[in-house]
Design a protein around this motif. Structure first.
Motif, mmCIF file in Angstrom:
data_model
loop_
_atom_site.group_PDB
_atom_site.id
_atom_site.type_symbol
_atom_site.label_atom_id
_atom_site.label_comp_id
_atom_site.label_asym_id
_atom_site.label_seq_id
_atom_site.Cartn_x
_atom_site.Cartn_y
_atom_site.Cartn_z
ATOM 1 N N LYS A 193 -14.380 -12.883 20.249
ATOM 2 C CA LYS A 193 -14.849 -11.572 19.794
ATOM 3 C C LYS A 193 -15.301 -11.701 18.348
ATOM 4 C CE LYS A 193 -12.126 -8.717 22.909
ATOM 5 N NZ LYS A 193 -11.251 -7.547 23.012
ATOM 6 N N ARG B 24 -24.728 -7.617 23.516
ATOM 7 C CA ARG B 24 -23.874 -6.505 23.957
ATOM 8 C C ARG B 24 -23.714 -5.471 22.848
ATOM 9 N NH1 ARG B 24 -18.778 -9.508 26.197
ATOM 10 N NH2 ARG B 24 -17.954 -7.392 26.311
ATOM 11 N N ARG B 25 -23.645 -5.932 21.612
ATOM 12 C CA ARG B 25 -23.520 -5.009 20.472
ATOM 13 C C ARG B 25 -24.728 -4.080 20.408
ATOM 14 N NH1 ARG B 25 -25.590 -4.865 15.285
ATOM 15 N NH2 ARG B 25 -24.318 -3.616 13.854
ATOM 16 N N ILE C 125 -16.079 -6.121 22.180
ATOM 17 C CA ILE C 125 -16.818 -7.163 21.453
ATOM 18 C C ILE C 125 -16.250 -7.486 20.081
ATOM 19 C CG2 ILE C 125 -18.974 -6.727 22.699
ATOM 20 C CD1 ILE C 125 -19.958 -5.299 20.076
ATOM 21 N N HIS C 126 -15.433 -6.581 19.528
ATOM 22 C CA HIS C 126 -14.873 -6.783 18.182
ATOM 23 C C HIS C 126 -13.366 -6.989 18.237
ATOM 24 C CE1 HIS C 126 -18.492 -5.695 15.957
ATOM 25 N NE2 HIS C 126 -18.626 -4.615 16.698
ATOM 26 N N LEU D 286 -22.313 -11.640 22.631
ATOM 27 C CA LEU D 286 -21.726 -10.547 21.859
ATOM 28 C C LEU D 286 -22.780 -9.800 21.050
ATOM 29 C CD1 LEU D 286 -18.492 -12.402 20.729
ATOM 30 C CD2 LEU D 286 -18.588 -10.412 22.271
#
Length: 134
Positions: A122, A16-17, A32-33, A13
């Motif tokens: 997430k 990816r962020r 992701i969130h 995550l």
């Protein structure tokens, strides 16, 4: 086994962020969130600011060391602690001119709260740890 899954999710995550912020893709934040989370609000604000000022984020790279699961809640939450470092990054305008450049950040301890959303973990929130931890 669950701890391994949580650790892998936290690292994935985070990576990816970085990519989502550099791509400026506000819709991808949902991947992701947790919707309505503090971390989603912060990242949405960052992307709105970039868009409003016609800027792009480049060279952002977050690395994590000493990653560990500190707690797993029965309500589908998990707390991960790590030492995090961000590379130097820059904001560039539409023609590629650097408007702002940040130096590499010093390593800092962080706590990531993850929540399970259906089948996937997430990000709920990310925060600094008190001095001396971990």
């Amino acid at each position: 086994r669950e701890h391994d899954e949580i650790l892998l999710a936290a690292v994935d995550l985070t990576l990816r962020r970085d990519k989502i912020l550099m791509n400026g893709d506000a819709r991808a934040l949902k991947a992701i969130h947790v919707p309505g989370s503090p971390s989603m609000a912060r990242d949405s604000e960052i992307l709105a600011l970039l868009k409003r000022n016609q800027l792009k984020l480049e060279s952002l790279q977050t690395s994590m060391e000493h990653v560990s699961v500190m707690a797993v809640g029965s309500n589908g939450s998990a707390f991960v602690e790590a030492s995090s470092t961000q590379s130097g990054y820059r904001y560039v305008d539409g023609v590629g001119k650097v408007v702002f450049a940040a130096k590499d950040a010093a390593r800092q301890p962080v706590r990531i709260e993850l929540r399970r959303d259906k089948k996937n973990w997430k990000i709920w929130d990310v925060g600094s740890m008190p001095d001396g931890q971990p």
